[in-house]
Write an enzyme that holds these catalytic residues in place. Structure first.
Site, PDB file in Angstrom:
ATOM      1  CE1 TYR A  21      80.414  49.474  47.006  1.00  0.00           C
ATOM      2  CE2 TYR A  21      78.620  49.286  48.814  1.00  0.00           C
ATOM      3  CZ  TYR A  21      79.090  48.779  47.733  1.00  0.00           C
ATOM      4  OH  TYR A  21      78.377  47.834  46.964  1.00  0.00           O
ATOM      5  CG  ASP A  51      79.960  56.638  37.278  1.00  0.00           C
ATOM      6  OD1 ASP A  51      79.823  57.077  36.236  1.00  0.00           O
ATOM      7  OD2 ASP A  51      79.973  55.409  37.502  1.00  0.00           O
ATOM      8  CG  ASP A  81      79.022  50.917  39.216  1.00  0.00           C
ATOM      9  OD1 ASP A  81      78.314  50.253  38.829  1.00  0.00           O
ATOM     10  OD2 ASP A  81      78.835  51.967  40.046  1.00  0.00           O
ATOM     11  NE  ARG A 132      76.809  53.634  39.726  1.00  0.00           N
ATOM     12  CZ  ARG A 132      75.875  53.353  38.686  1.00  0.00           C
ATOM     13  NH1 ARG A 132      75.567  54.107  37.915  1.00  0.00           N
ATOM     14  NH2 ARG A 132      75.479  51.981  38.690  1.00  0.00           N
TER      15      ARG A 132
END
Length: 291
Positions: A105, A119, A77, A212
């Site tokens: 992550y 987000d 992203d 997300r």
């Protein structure tokens, strides 16, 4: 006069050698993607720097002479940071195979606030109390999202409908139906920090997984809501952010050549040595499609 000619010939020969070295590069390496640009933006910036160093034109799709074959293996992203694996030359052919492995992550989520993009870049769509949520509550919920699970991808994503990204269609105001839930794998999910409303997760997952969506789903499971505030990819396939990612000041032909050589042992672990050797030893074709 003769000296000037000799100098000019030397410069030309040197430029040709640099260009030849660039166009001979093949394999996989990793770069650092900062917050802000898209993965495609990072790739275009990298390509432009390499072509400029080699004295080659940054050609368009209409003019393909001296096109550098380059691609990335997994979109991050625009608001996310971290490792982005890049294939160059024949390396673009093995991107999908090498990146079938896990990804890691670090995500910072915020309880009590939901957005349309899941987000911090999105518009706030909902706010709910979170003061009642304890660390134990959150840790218990994480167990429900570990292993082989079903996940609904976010509307703002790189997934496509009729050849266009869902995120592009949503931004245009066109009606977009939510994609059905699909199977994904979460190898590990750990709560590293809890300071309400913020919490930090370490996530290791397989392909096709959206952090997300995970954070959004966690918020719902806790009878509240949540969104991602910061997201960093620390591992992609066999490449790690700390050891392998080249920052922009290292985006040079020589640095990438060294990185390719350094990463060869990683690739031999992920792929059969024979197949890798065949892919990377084939003659490099200069005129080829951009990724």
């Amino acid at each position: 006069m003769a000296g000037t000619v000799r100098e000019a010939l030397l410069v030309t020969a040197t430029s040709k050698a640099v260009a030849a070295k660039l166009l001979s590069l093949s394999g996989l390496f990793a770069v650092y993607k900062p917050k802000g640009p898209t993965s495609a933006d990072v790739l275009n910036r990298l390509k432009a720097k390499l072509l400029a160093e080699a004295g080659l034109p940054n050609s368009t799709r209409k003019k393909r002479k001296h096109v550098l074959k380059i691609g990335h293996g997994g979109t991050l992203d625009s608001t996310a940071t971290g490792i982005l694996v890049v294939g160059i030359g024949k390396g673009t052919k093995i991107l999908s195979g090498i990146l079938a492995g896990s990804k890691k992550y670090v995500a910072i989520g915020e309880l009590g606030k939901a957005t349309d993009t899941f987000d911090s870049a999105g518009k706030v769509t909902e706010e709910k109390p979170y003061y009642q949520i304890t660390k134990e509550d959150l840790e218990n919920v994480l167990q429900k999202f570990t292993g082989n699970i079903m996940q609904v991808p976010p509307l703002y994503s790189a997934l496509k409908k009729d050849g266009q990204r869902l995120s592009t269609l949503v931004k245009k105001g066109e009606p977009v139906e939510e994609k059905p839930a699909r199977p994904v794998t979460v190898y590990s999910l750990t709560l590293k920090n809890f300071k309400p409303p913020l919490f930090t997760l370490d996530v290791e997952c397989g392909g096709g997984f959206y952090v997300r969506s995970l954070v959004n789903d966690i918020g719902r499971e806790l009878s509240s809501c949540a969104s991602v505030q910061e997201l960093t990819r620390t591992k992609q396939g066999p490449f790690t952010l700390e050891e392998h990612a080249l920052y922009e000041d290292k985006w040079t032909i020589d640095e990438i050549a060294r990185s390719l050589e350094h990463c060869m042992p990683l690739l031999s672990v992920e792929l059969s040595h024979k197949k890798l050797k065949t892919e990377l030893s084939e003659e490099h074709t200069v005129s080829c499609e951009d990724k």
